[in-house]
Design a protein around this motif. Structure first.
Motif, short mmCIF file in Angstrom:
data_model
loop_
_atom_site.label_atom_id
_atom_site.label_comp_id
_atom_site.label_asym_id
_atom_site.label_seq_id
_atom_site.Cartn_x
_atom_site.Cartn_y
_atom_site.Cartn_z
N SER A 108 0.82 -1.19 0.00
CA SER A 108 0.00 0.00 0.00
C SER A 108 0.87 1.26 0.00
CB SER A 108 -0.92 -0.05 1.21
OG SER A 108 -1.29 1.21 1.60
N GLU A 109 1.90 1.22 0.83
CA GLU A 109 2.80 2.37 0.87
C GLU A 109 3.40 2.61 -0.50
OE1 GLU A 109 3.43 4.82 2.92
OE2 GLU A 109 1.91 3.81 4.12
N CYS A 110 3.72 1.52 -1.13
CA CYS A 110 4.33 1.62 -2.44
C CYS A 110 3.37 2.26 -3.43
CB CYS A 110 4.73 0.23 -2.89
SG CYS A 110 5.64 0.20 -4.39
N ARG A 168 12.59 -5.57 0.20
CA ARG A 168 13.21 -4.67 -0.75
C ARG A 168 12.22 -3.98 -1.68
NH1 ARG A 168 14.13 -5.50 -5.58
NH2 ARG A 168 13.72 -7.72 -5.37
N PRO A 169 11.41 -4.75 -2.39
CA PRO A 169 10.72 -4.11 -3.49
C PRO A 169 9.63 -3.14 -3.05
CG PRO A 169 10.13 -6.41 -3.35
CD PRO A 169 10.99 -6.11 -2.22
N PHE A 170 9.31 -3.09 -1.80
CA PHE A 170 8.26 -2.15 -1.43
C PHE A 170 8.74 -0.74 -1.69
CE2 PHE A 170 10.38 -1.22 2.53
CZ PHE A 170 9.97 0.06 2.79
N ALA A 213 6.31 -2.52 -9.00
CA ALA A 213 6.93 -2.99 -7.76
C ALA A 213 5.88 -3.53 -6.81
CB ALA A 213 7.69 -1.85 -7.10
N THR A 214 4.74 -2.86 -6.80
CA THR A 214 3.68 -3.33 -5.91
C THR A 214 3.21 -4.70 -6.31
OG1 THR A 214 2.98 -1.05 -5.78
CG2 THR A 214 1.50 -2.69 -4.88
N VAL A 215 3.00 -4.85 -7.59
CA VAL A 215 2.53 -6.15 -8.07
C VAL A 215 3.57 -7.22 -7.73
CG1 VAL A 215 2.02 -7.48 -10.12
CG2 VAL A 215 1.07 -5.20 -9.86
N THR A 235 7.73 2.99 5.60
CA THR A 235 8.09 3.92 4.55
C THR A 235 9.56 3.80 4.25
OG1 THR A 235 8.31 5.53 6.27
CG2 THR A 235 6.35 5.68 4.87
N CYS A 236 9.88 4.22 3.07
CA CYS A 236 11.28 4.27 2.70
C CYS A 236 11.73 5.70 2.83
CB CYS A 236 11.46 3.78 1.26
SG CYS A 236 13.11 4.05 0.67
N GLN A 237 12.77 5.87 3.62
CA GLN A 237 13.24 7.21 3.91
C GLN A 237 13.66 7.92 2.64
OE1 GLN A 237 12.93 7.13 7.38
NE2 GLN A 237 12.50 9.25 6.91
#
Lengths: 948, 474
Positions: free
Chosen positions: A178-180, A417-419, A362-364, A266-268
């Motif tokens: 979702s974040e992605c 990773r991929p998120f 990436a989400t998929v 989250t990714c910083q």
């Protein structure tokens, strides 16, 4: 009419499963099952679901057509079968716990973007037999009503318990997804806003110009209806500009907003990038610049923009946008009609368009990963997880029999990773708030969910931030949006429902959970000390693990094979204490020594102590084994002449494939075609030229790469077959486990390779890629080979090469056991122990390879635990006081092995070997770097020839 | 036990031609006949796999050489150096099995290596001197791996080296005898007349040295003049051996011994260079068989050639062909012998104690022996396998034996107590580090470090708990 879906109550397992048992009811074992057919197969329950496998469904509540499914993962129509996705989407979308507040909040003149946190809920449709973890999220769309588009991602399964028990993990993974999506969406939204603002400014400038013309035309025109309309329009456009600018401000302030979602990840780096991008945009549109200067821009960038869209590279975009800000617009502004078309005649953006393509993909990918990782039965998943967690704890002994965990760690990293769609380094991500422990029924999972480096300063700080900001402010902020009518309504229905929305989790609790997270500052692996203090803590922990395991799956309760190393250790410790008590009848003179507590302080005192090597005296066990010569139970053919025909065979190398023993092979059908398929595969992946000489590097020929669990399970089948087929399998296994190199000797490469693959299961410390196993060797081996390989498949060849091979076989016969695959003989030292009897019983009732594999695994794990205990028990190796001689220690060790572990001489050898491996492994970092040759231990014992 | 028999037979069968196993491959079809022959000849020699007295239960294979490894020297308690035909000298830590240094510099095979200990008051520092076929001599520092000194372009290659620590000089022997000081400066040299050159050098009392040259032993005296220059004087030439001298050793301060290719063992007085004992070792075949049966030829000289001599002061152990022969210096009699101790020529021997000894051979094995009393005194040594004489120098004869000692009253046997199998080529030499282990070097380019497994595992345990403590837990 949309029926209300079953909202599944999240309750504790014990309450859920067995509600107040009737005291007068018959005990379960006496009761007659009401539905014997249904009960006979516990998995039959799920069969009425219309789909066979779990899948992930993404749906949207479209403002035009209502709930509609968008895609499933795996994207295969077969997956959902006859299951009605439309209907199910409707059901899951009809419950939206998100606070979707739309419109102007009181006191603010501009429309507000609703910063809606995701909601997670478990829904069930008992009629369909489908249960789902549903993750609602909203994406921004400038053209949508209230600028939001509600979506949901659902993990659909027929097993309700699976979802309930995996809730934490599901929640984490879907939060990532979702974040992605949302990150991509914000980016796209900002871009859209930019475009819109440009349009608006263009329109504004056009209108202003018109107005200016009118003004020039004369005052009479100013008050004409047309002019008034124009002025209104201009005012509208200006208002719209302000509104959009505010939207842009809002979207770029997204990151500064404290997250109320406890699961948000989250990714910083994404954050900062996105932030800076938005800020750049914001700066650009902060003030209504001189509208007229707009006209000289534009018109050139059209094709450029499309190009960017295709490329999608974010840096490029950023750069271009920077350029665009300064020099040329990347978009041709359009005149905006005062009245925009209403929603039903326009096409809504697709999910791909809503999010950046990269982010979408990436989400998929992430969801696919999720689907893959949740494949299988709950029981299976749970055992896997348990297994993994436990193995992570026993790093010292893992190398012996477990497949490599490093691989799994990577896997773990891979899922994280991929998120971050743009593939930032893993360490960039921050888990804003680790999943609360209170909700999870499995404390075990915490380990696996924790970020790889819990001491990472970034995550640490975020914890504190969260505790400072999150608790205080979120409480304040949550009030307006959460208390909508909608939510209240739904919350009435869902009383007691399990939703991770904070309704159930007050700030205090949250703080508690945070505290509990922070109270575990050290690496869980460091727990494995023998420090008594730690030990008690560990025992407590392991017992709690056990109870959860028992709760989660009733069937593990009766399982007699402990999986946990610690459990075994504690069990052993307990039995040792028992033994000590029992041993007080004076049978063991070492008794007093055995009561010495395991204390690391001990070795501090004795650090410099080195005992003189005892004079080479007869090894007692050698004597013992020679006393065992008259065999009673074992099938040993003791004909001295038996070797002569064998030798002839060796010498001329006659093909022995037609040996009478061939008939002894089990019919394939009995074991199912899986075996034959396995064997074909195993046989075909190898080339004849694989082995050329002993000088080449140890290539992982056995497996051709990292040994996977699947391969090992396959090997389980072969091993089972071996055990059932050969009465001397126990001796062969003993050889492998006690460190004696086993040479599988045969003419048929396929058969030898199969045997090697099967027996490789029993090679302690086979190496990451099975380096200690050589599946097929067609040249004579040397001593270095014996040192390097513990299991060798050797080609029986006629001619000179064959004889020199035989020569090496006989020359090094003291170091090896020889399993002749053609003659079906085994030459090795005699083994009389009982330790391996349960894994090498050729009358075993186990029929399935994977069952046998697990059986073997548990036995080996037990062994490894014993070896661990043995290795790290100080007083078994070193004297306790300076007055003790080496023989006292030796006696104590012997006593421990025989009295406490109940191991015979030969079984002790297994333990000693494993212990030696553990010691070497433990010491390796210190000494192994300078390329010192490995040690090769052996002993001088007589071998006997076993025949079928 | 019967089940075992089958395999011990095969073992001995293969052991029979093991020394040349690599070469014999095409003859594989003769395996069975060969083994039968062997079985008849030496039925007891196969000890089998059960060796309770053999405490070498762990080994490490040390790789690094590219050719036959011929020499091993002990540097100190935990280091040894190996040298071989590849010109490499490798320094090993025998506790860990690490290769500490690699001394490169010689372009051809090493012909001699010795340690050179400099004692300057407090510190003693051990260096290595090597000689090579490339006609150079080098001094190495085994700590740093540096080549400290080197001399090249010698007239001939050096075959043996002798360090006289008392005089702080060292001597190299080849076609000429050279005396060097510790700074690698030539002090004096002396050309030899013999073609073969000096093959062995030992130090004798009164600054004398003995050099074996073909069939003769030359005695030289070194004199150090006040200006610390050294001169060499030839004192005596002892030419009592009938054949080429293969071994020359010091026994104690008053005795030295030499052994020849023909099986003569002579004990010499170290001071006045008189013969104290003369022993001619002849195996049985050379006598009885020659008379009784049709002989295809005389026994091969190597069957009675004294390949190696070693002593502990009281006993002299001679490797004669593939047999072993223990001679007591005190009684001047044979104490024990084993005619066929190995399947092939013995290359190196060692007396571990008064009763234990060790030998290695071209057959690739190292064997450990114990001198044991005969279980039945009534059973004589089955008609002595050797002729034996004791002569003074004056009445020395070379004729056939006048008296054959059939019964040696207190003769004992050499019992095989264990063997070490690991090398696939001839084992050239070994060095014992007492309880720390044994290093063997072989023609298969390998060194093997044999250790006491129990002791090693104890040491590892110590290390483990030490590390555990350092890491304060796991």
């Amino acid at each position: 009419m949309i029926g209300s879906p079953d909202v599944v109550a999240f309750t504790k397992e014990d309450e859920y499963g067995q509600t107040n048992p009737d005291p007068y009811a018959l005990p379960e074992e006496f009761s007659i099952p009401l539905h014997p057919l249904a009960d006979s197969n516990p998995w039959a329950k799920t069969s009425y679901a219309k789909f066979t496998k779990d899948f992930i469904l993404i749906s949207e509540f479209s403002e035009q057509v209502g709930p509609q499914p968008l895609l499933t993962i795996p994207d295969d129509p077969k997956v959902c079968g006859t299951f009605d996705l439309n209907y199910f989407s409707l059901r899951i979308m009809s419950v939206d716990y998100q606070a979707s507040f739309v419109g102007h909040p009181p006191g603010s003149g501009y429309p507000r973007l609703s910063f809606v946190e995701d909601s997670r809920v478990v829904l069930g449709d008992s009629k369909e037999g489908a249960f789902a973890y549903v993750h609602h999220l909203t994406l921004y769309d400038l053209e949508a009503r209230g600028f939001v588009r509600p979506f949901c991602m659902a993990y659909v399964s027929a097993d309700e318990r699976k979802i309930m028990l995996q809730f934490q993990e599901l929640s984490l993974r879907f939060s990532q997804a979702s974040e992605c999506l949302k990150a991509g969406n914000r980016r796209a939204f900002a871009k859209e806003l930019q475009r819109k603002l440009r349009d608006l400014e263009y329109t504004h400038s056009v209108l202003q110009r018109e107005e200016g013309l009118q003004r020039e035309a004369g005052p009479q025109c100013i008050y004409s209806a047309h002019a008034v309309e124009k002025a209104n329009e201009l005012a509208n456009v200006e208002k719209s500009i302000y509104e959009h600018r505010d939207l842009l401000r809002q979207i770029s302030s997204y990151h500064c907003r404290p997250r109320r979602d406890p699961h948000a990840v989250t990714c910083q780096k994404c954050m900062t990038e996105c932030l800076s991008e938005c800020e750049a945009l914001l700066d650009k549109y902060a003030k209504l610049a001189n509208p007229f200067n707009y006209t000289d821009k534009g018109g050139k960038g059209e094709e450029r923009q499309s190009q960017i869209d295709v490329e999608g590279g974010e840096e490029e975009v950023e750069e271009d946008e920077d350029e665009g800000v300064k020099r040329r617009p990347s978009y041709t502004p359009q005149l905006i009609k005062a009245k925009s078309a209403k929603c039903f005649d326009k096409r809504l953006k697709t999910l791909q368009e809503l999010c950046d393509q990269t982010f979408y993909e990436a989400t998929v990918q992430l969801l696919k990963e999720t689907e893959r990782s949740f494949r299988g039965d709950l029981c299976y998943l749970h055992t896997c997880r348990l297994d993994k967690t436990l193995r992570r704890r026993q790093r010292v002994t893992n190398f012996l029999f477990e497949e490599d965990l490093g691989d799994d760690d990577e896997d773990e990293g891979g899922t994280l990773r991929p998120f971050c769609a743009v593939n930032h380094a893993v360490d960039n991500y921050t888990l804003l708030n680790p999943p609360p422990i209170v909700l999870g029924p499995e404390p075990l999972e915490l380990d696996s969910l924790e970020p790889p480096d819990p001491l990472d300063p970034a995550s640490e700080t975020s914890h504190t931030q969260e505790s400072e900001l999150g608790v205080g402010e979120s409480h304040l902020e949550s009030s307006p949006s959460d208390q909508t009518l909608e939510t209240q309504e739904s919350s009435e229905e869902t009383k007691g429902s399990f939703s991770s929305d904070k309704s159930g989790l007050g700030p205090a609790e949250k703080q508690q959970s945070l505290a509990s997270v922070r109270s575990k500052p050290h690496d869980p692996d460091s727990d494995l000390t023998l420090d008594p203090d730690h030990n008690t803590g560990l025992e407590r922990e392991s017992s709690s693990e056990e109870t959860t395991a028992g709760e989660d799956e009733g069937d593990t309760g009766g399982d007699q094979t402990p999986v946990s190393l610690l459990e075994v250790v504690s069990e052993l410790e307990a039995s040792r204490e028992d033994d000590c008590e029992r041993g007080s009848d004076g049978a063991c003179e070492m008794e007093s020594d055995l009561l010495v507590p395991i204390d690391t302080a001990c070795c501090m005192a004795q650090e410099g102590f080195l005992y003189e090597a005892s004079a080479p005296e007869a090894d007692p066990h050698l004597d013992q084994s020679s006393h065992h010569q008259p065999f009673q139970t074992l099938v040993v053919n003791q004909e001295p002449q038996a070797l002569l025909p064998l030798q002839d065979d060796y010498a001329v190398g006659s093909p022995c494939s037609e040996s009478p023993a061939a008939g002894l092979e089990l019919p394939v059908g009995l074991l199912g075609d899986a075996v034959s398929r396995t064997s074909v595969e195993d046989g075909s992946d190898c080339t004849m030229s694989a082995s050329t000489g002993s000088e080449r590097a140890a290539s992982p020929l056995g497996y051709g790469g990292v040994v996977t669990l699947r391969q090992r399970k396959k090997a389980g089948q072969g091993a089972l077959r071996f055990v059932r087929q050969y009465p001397f399998a126990i001796q062969a296994l003993w050889c492998l486990l006690s460190g004696r190199t086993l040479v599988v000797f045969g003419a048929d490469e396929g058969r030898v390779r199969r045997l090697v693959a099967a027996l490789a299961l029993f090679v302690p410390g086979p190496g990451k890629c099975g380096e200690r196993v050589q599946a097929w060797l067609s040249c004579p081996f040397t001593l270095t080979d014996l040192q390097r390989w513990k299991l060798i498949g050797l080609q029986r060849v006629a001619s000179p090469v064959g004889s020199s091979m035989l020569y090496s076989l006989s020359r090094y016969s003291r170091y090896i056991c020889i399993l002749d695959a053609d003659q079906k003989t085994l030459r090795c030292p005699p083994y009389h122990g009982q330790l391996l009897a349960n894994i090498a019983d050729h009358r075993t009732y186990i029929r399935r390879g994977s069952t046998y594999f697990l059986h073997v695994q548990s036995t080996l794990c037990r062994l490894a635990a014993k070896a661990f205990l043995f290795t790290f028990t100080h007083h078994l190796h070193l004297p306790v006081s300076s007055t003790e001689g080496p023989e006292v220690v030796e006696g104590r060790r012997r006593c421990f092995l025989q009295e406490q572990l109940g191991l015979g001489e030969e079984d002790s050898q297994i333990l000693l070997y494993l212990s030696q491996l553990i010691t070497q492994q433990y010491l390796q970092p210190a000494t192994g770097s300078n390329a010192a040759a490995p040690c090769f231990s052996f002993n001088y014992t007589t071998s006997v020839l076993y025949k079928i | 036990m019967t089940a075992d028999l089958g395999w011990s037979q095969t073992e001995s069968c293969f052991g029979g031609f093991s020394g040349v196993g690599k070469l014999r491959a095409p003859w594989s079809l003769f395996v069975s006949t060969l083994s039968l022959l062997r079985l008849q000849k030496s039925p007891v020699l196969c000890i089998g796999e059960e060796q309770p007295k053999n405490w070498f239960t762990e080994l490490q294979v040390l790789k690094g050489h590219f050719d036959i490894v011929r020499f091993l020297v002990q540097i100190d308690d935990f280091r040894c150096a190996s040298a071989g035909d590849d010109g490499l000298v490798l320094v090993w830590n025998i506790e860990t099995g690490e290769r500490l240094q690699e001394l490169r510099g010689h372009s051809q095979q090493i012909t001699a290596i010795t340690t050179f200990t400099c004692n300057d008051g407090l510190m003693s520092h051990t260096s290595l001197i090597t000689a090579s076929s490339d006609r150079s001599l080098s001094l190495w520092d085994p700590d740093t791996g540096n080549r400290v000194q080197t001399i090249s372009d010698l007239q001939s290659s050096v075959k043996c080296l002798l360090v006289l620590e008392r005089l702080c000089v060292w001597v190299s022997g080849g076609e000429e005898l050279c005396v060097w000081n510790k700074d690698f400066q030539l002090q004096c040299h002396r050309q030899n007349h013999s073609d073969t050159g000096i093959t062995a050098l030992i130090e004798l009392p009164k600054n004398c040295i003995a050099a074996a040259m073909d069939k003769e032993i030359m005695i030289y005296r070194l004199t150090v003049s006040p200006d610390s220059s050294v001169s060499v004087a030839e004192l005596r030439c002892l030419s009592d051996h009938q054949d080429q001298i293969r071994a020359l050793i010091n026994i104690n301060d008053g005795l030295f011994a030499s052994g020849s290719h023909a099986g003569e063992l002579i004990l010499w007085d170290a001071v006045d260079w008189n013969i104290l004992a003369y022993e001619h070792i002849l195996w049985e075949e050379s006598q009885t068989c020659a008379q009784a049966e049709i002989r295809l030829g005389a026994p091969k000289p190597s069957e009675m050639s004294i390949q190696h001599l070693t002593t502990n002061g009281q006993l002299v152990l001679a490797a004669v062909g593939s047999g072993l022969y223990v001679y007591s210096v005190l009684t001047k009699t044979v104490v024990a012998y084993r005619k066929v101790a190995h399947d092939s020529n013995i290359l190196h021997t060692m007396l571990l104690s008064d009763s234990e000894l060790m030998s290695c051979s071209e057959d690739g094995s190292v064997r450990m022996w114990e001198i044991q009393d005969l279980p039945l005194p009534a059973e004589p040594a089955s008609a002595g396998f050797f002729g034996m004489w004791t002569f003074s120098r004056s009445n020395k004869q070379t004729g056939p034996p006048s008296k054959k000692i059939v019964d040696v009253p207190n003769i004992r046997t050499l019992e095989l107590t264990g063997d070490l199998i690991g090398h696939s080529g001839a084992v050239q030499m070994f060095v014992s580090f007492k309880e720390n282990g044994l290093v063997t070097c072989s023609a298969d380019h390998l060194l093997i470090l044999w250790k006491n497994g129990e002791r090693q595992s104890h040491l590892r345990s110590l290390a483990l708990f030490k590390k555990l403590e350092e890491n304060s837990g796991l």
